[in-house]
Design a protein around this motif. Sequence first.
Motif, short mmCIF file in Angstrom:
data_model
loop_
_atom_site.label_atom_id
_atom_site.label_comp_id
_atom_site.label_asym_id
_atom_site.label_seq_id
_atom_site.Cartn_x
_atom_site.Cartn_y
_atom_site.Cartn_z
N ARG A 49 0.84 -1.19 0.00
CA ARG A 49 0.00 0.00 0.00
C ARG A 49 0.88 1.25 0.00
O ARG A 49 2.00 1.23 0.54
N TYR A 84 0.80 5.43 0.86
CA TYR A 84 0.08 6.50 1.53
C TYR A 84 0.85 7.81 1.37
O TYR A 84 1.98 7.83 0.89
N GLU A 100 -0.03 10.36 6.63
CA GLU A 100 -1.45 10.10 6.86
C GLU A 100 -1.87 8.82 6.14
O GLU A 100 -1.27 8.43 5.15
N TRP A 101 -2.94 8.20 6.64
CA TRP A 101 -3.43 6.97 6.04
C TRP A 101 -4.44 7.32 4.95
O TRP A 101 -5.62 6.96 5.01
N LYS A 102 -3.95 8.04 3.96
CA LYS A 102 -4.77 8.42 2.82
C LYS A 102 -4.04 8.03 1.54
O LYS A 102 -2.80 7.99 1.50
N GLU A 103 -4.80 7.75 0.50
CA GLU A 103 -4.21 7.32 -0.75
C GLU A 103 -3.32 8.42 -1.32
O GLU A 103 -3.69 9.60 -1.32
N ALA A 104 -2.15 8.02 -1.81
CA ALA A 104 -1.19 9.00 -2.33
C ALA A 104 -1.59 9.43 -3.74
O ALA A 104 -1.89 8.60 -4.59
#
Length: 269
Positions: free
Chosen positions: A246, A248, A252-256
Amino acid sequence: MSFENEIESAVPDMSYRKFAYVYDELMEDMPYPDWIRFARTAWERHGMPKSVAELGCGTGSITIPLVNSGFEVTGIDLSADMLSVARSKMEATPQGHRLYREGSVRWVQQDMRDWRVPEPVDSVISFCDCVNYLLEKEDVVRTFQRTYEMLKPEGTFLFDVHHPNTLIRYEEEQPFVLDERSVSYIWTCDMDHDRCEIEHHLSIFSRAAESGKDMYQRFEEVHVQRAYDPDWMKLELTKAGFRDVRVYADFEWKEAGEDAQRLFYVAVK
């Protein structure tokens, strides 16, 4: 647990030298707690490790807090000077006596492309854009493959890199100047757009008190970094054997996306 504070040397001292001794002062605003927080969150999701290897541990600013929290950490760096500073910091830590009972550390001078430890570890981390110092695709692939070999099954590989756009922004925003009483620098950049490779030139002025007078020592540093296509890196991790990869953005734990400055990879063996 044992507390080992020697340096195991496997390669000649090739990098950083004088820079190692002013590194912490120059990098005092770096978000080390955020890197540790990101690692802990990843471990909570994928399994809390006991043993951790840190590639490019530098002066131990992430290593030492992890040891203080009870982890068994192997700090790996190419620079003997960086490791020497890290060892001194460990010896000076106020929690020194508690470290003997809770965590352990071993400092190892190795190249991250060919690193090796006696036994596989539960997790490998490499923060502060260390992977960007690998200047050829083959170097990145070798590092991924060796890391996979050195991980236990279900182990995690956590690292961050500059997004390619970040290097472009460095070139656009240069020069950078720091002017503090004890240390100053002038930082300029040269960018090779075809390779997405940037050469950082630093002229550093470090204060040394002598006979009551302010005296400064000047030395030059050149550091080269290369950024790679995020999809290519993800593919190479998968080809190395990692089954769950994955990416990020920015702690932060958000899609890059393309607006990301720093990419965080979480790969599971």
